[in-house]
Design a protein around this motif. Structure first.
Motif, PDB file in Angstrom:
ATOM      1  N   PHE A   1      38.970  30.298  38.442  1.00  0.00           N
ATOM      2  CA  PHE A   1      39.254  30.026  39.849  1.00  0.00           C
ATOM      3  C   PHE A   1      40.031  28.721  40.006  1.00  0.00           C
TER       4      PHE A   1
ATOM      5  N   LEU B   1      48.601  27.634  42.130  1.00  0.00           N
ATOM      6  CA  LEU B   1      49.144  27.874  43.472  1.00  0.00           C
ATOM      7  C   LEU B   1      49.464  26.567  44.188  1.00  0.00           C
TER       8      LEU B   1
ATOM      9  N   CYS C   1      53.881  42.291  38.968  1.00  0.00           N
ATOM     10  CA  CYS C   1      52.728  43.169  39.133  1.00  0.00           C
ATOM     11  C   CYS C   1      52.101  43.387  37.768  1.00  0.00           C
TER      12      CYS C   1
ATOM     13  N   ARG D   1      43.843  28.187  41.311  1.00  0.00           N
ATOM     14  CA  ARG D   1      44.038  27.324  42.480  1.00  0.00           C
ATOM     15  C   ARG D   1      45.081  26.260  42.188  1.00  0.00           C
TER      16      ARG D   1
ATOM     17  N   GLN E   1      48.682  36.387  36.404  1.00  0.00           N
ATOM     18  CA  GLN E   1      48.791  37.014  37.723  1.00  0.00           C
ATOM     19  C   GLN E   1      48.139  36.110  38.781  1.00  0.00           C
ATOM     20  N   LEU E   2      48.966  35.410  39.561  1.00  0.00           N
ATOM     21  CA  LEU E   2      48.425  34.445  40.523  1.00  0.00           C
ATOM     22  C   LEU E   2      47.785  35.132  41.719  1.00  0.00           C
ATOM     23  N   ALA E   3      48.218  36.351  42.034  1.00  0.00           N
ATOM     24  CA  ALA E   3      47.674  37.033  43.214  1.00  0.00           C
ATOM     25  C   ALA E   3      46.245  37.522  42.974  1.00  0.00           C
ATOM     26  N   ASP E   4      45.753  37.378  41.748  1.00  0.00           N
ATOM     27  CA  ASP E   4      44.378  37.755  41.423  1.00  0.00           C
ATOM     28  C   ASP E   4      43.362  37.077  42.331  1.00  0.00           C
ATOM     29  N   ILE E   5      43.649  35.844  42.702  1.00  0.00           N
ATOM     30  CA  ILE E   5      42.701  35.055  43.498  1.00  0.00           C
ATOM     31  C   ILE E   5      42.486  35.674  44.883  1.00  0.00           C
ATOM     32  N   PHE E   6      43.398  36.546  45.305  1.00  0.00           N
ATOM     33  CA  PHE E   6      43.263  37.181  46.624  1.00  0.00           C
ATOM     34  C   PHE E   6      42.582  38.543  46.562  1.00  0.00           C
ATOM     35  N   THR E   7      42.189  38.975  45.372  1.00  0.00           N
ATOM     36  CA  THR E   7      41.598  40.310  45.297  1.00  0.00           C
ATOM     37  C   THR E   7      40.199  40.350  44.707  1.00  0.00           C
ATOM     38  N   LYS E   8      39.795  39.340  43.968  1.00  0.00           N
ATOM     39  CA  LYS E   8      38.441  39.389  43.410  1.00  0.00           C
ATOM     40  C   LYS E   8      37.860  37.999  43.193  1.00  0.00           C
ATOM     41  N   PRO E   9      36.525  37.926  43.161  1.00  0.00           N
ATOM     42  CA  PRO E   9      35.913  36.619  42.891  1.00  0.00           C
ATOM     43  C   PRO E   9      35.987  36.256  41.411  1.00  0.00           C
ATOM     44  N   PHE E  10      35.979  34.963  41.114  1.00  0.00           N
ATOM     45  CA  PHE E  10      36.116  34.506  39.735  1.00  0.00           C
ATOM     46  C   PHE E  10      35.079  33.455  39.399  1.00  0.00           C
TER      47      PHE E  10
END
Lengths: 175, 100
Positions: free
Chosen positions: B84, B91, B24, B88, B70-79
């Motif tokens: 991006f 992951l 986190c 990607r 932080q890999l989970a960033d892609i699920f919370t905001k646009p880049f």
């Protein structure tokens, strides 16, 4: 099991419910290239310009968004098709889920954002999940939240993904 | 929490994990899971928070990670495109023609 149920052996799995599965010696690759191409054709975006990301950094999709109401049936069918794509494409998960929130009264700006996701997928239709063999087998969880990112009700969106070794197993984006 | 779900499934398959970190990037959120003191300003954070706190005391650890990793960033905001594509690839969502 063959005694109990009627079944036949038709070889290695390669295409199942829109998922293209390629099994190689050291890895497995899952993609939805054909499904994505069919979907883009269905919505008539074959000649549209492709985009490099599914959503712009400054795209605001508030409920008070500008523009006229658009055909709800079209919008919902786009969202429905896109939601199935998130089965192998976690990179569009966030943007699809964001657009899906405005299904009750879709405006022109929402339709534009949804089309942008389709235009992004158009260029990257052969991208998919890759599960390599032989990496260390450790479970690592990542969790993130945008603190009150939604401009309308100040709710947070939390994103979660788990990596087992180097393979992405579950993921979610939830408001 | 999906971590616990995957952990349980793998346990059923006979694969045991000694240590499962949950990474986190918010330091204060991590501090709150580690310190079992009731604050007046955190009383609205209820069941989910206590669930994580409970697991923290047992075995699963919430650990800190830099925002960059932080890999989970892609699920919370646009880049933008660069970040991006980096997330990607991290992951393992890759182009088939680029493999090997």
């Amino acid at each position: 099991m063959a005694n109990e149920f009627e079944m036949s052996m038709i070889g290695e799995i390669s295409y199942f419910l829109g998922l293209q599965i390629k099994q190689m010696k050291n890895s497995t690759f899952v993609s939805q290239g054909k499904y994505i191409q069919d979907m883009i054709k269905k919505f008539g975006l074959l000649k549209a310009k492709s985009m490099s990301t599914p959503m712009g950094i400054n795209d605001q999709l508030g409920s008070g968004a500008s523009g006229n109401m658009v055909d709800q049936k079209l919008y919902r069918s786009m969202i429905g098709s896109l939601l199935y794509v998130t089965a192998s494409r976690s990179d569009v998960m966030f943007s699809v889920c964001k657009c899906a929130r405005y299904q009750a009264s879709p405006r022109e700006s929402h339709l534009k954002a949804t089309k942008r996701i389709l235009r992004y997928l158009k260029d990257t239709h052969d991208v998919g999940l890759w599960y390599p063999k032989g990496y260390n087998f450790e479970l690592i969880g990542y969790s993130d939240s945008d603190y009150g990112g939604c401009k309308i009700d100040r709710m947070s969106t939390s994103g979660i993904c788990k990596l087992l070794g180097k393979s992405l197993v579950p993921w979610s984006s939830k408001k | 929490m999906p971590v616990v779900v995957v952990h349980t499934i793998m346990n059923d398959f006979g694969i045991k994990f000694k240590h499962v970190p949950l990474l986190c990037d918010n330091e204060s959120a991590i501090k709150m899971t580690q310190n079992p003191v009731q604050h007046s300003r955190t009383k609205h954070i209820d069941i989910r928070h206590h669930f994580i706190r409970d697991h923290q005391q047992k075995d699963d650890n919430v650990e800190s990670i830099g925002t960059e990793d932080q890999l989970a960033d892609i699920f919370t905001k646009p880049f933008d495109e660069k970040r991006f594509c980096k997330l990607r690839n991290e992951l393992n969502i890759l182009n088939f023609s680029n493999l090997k």
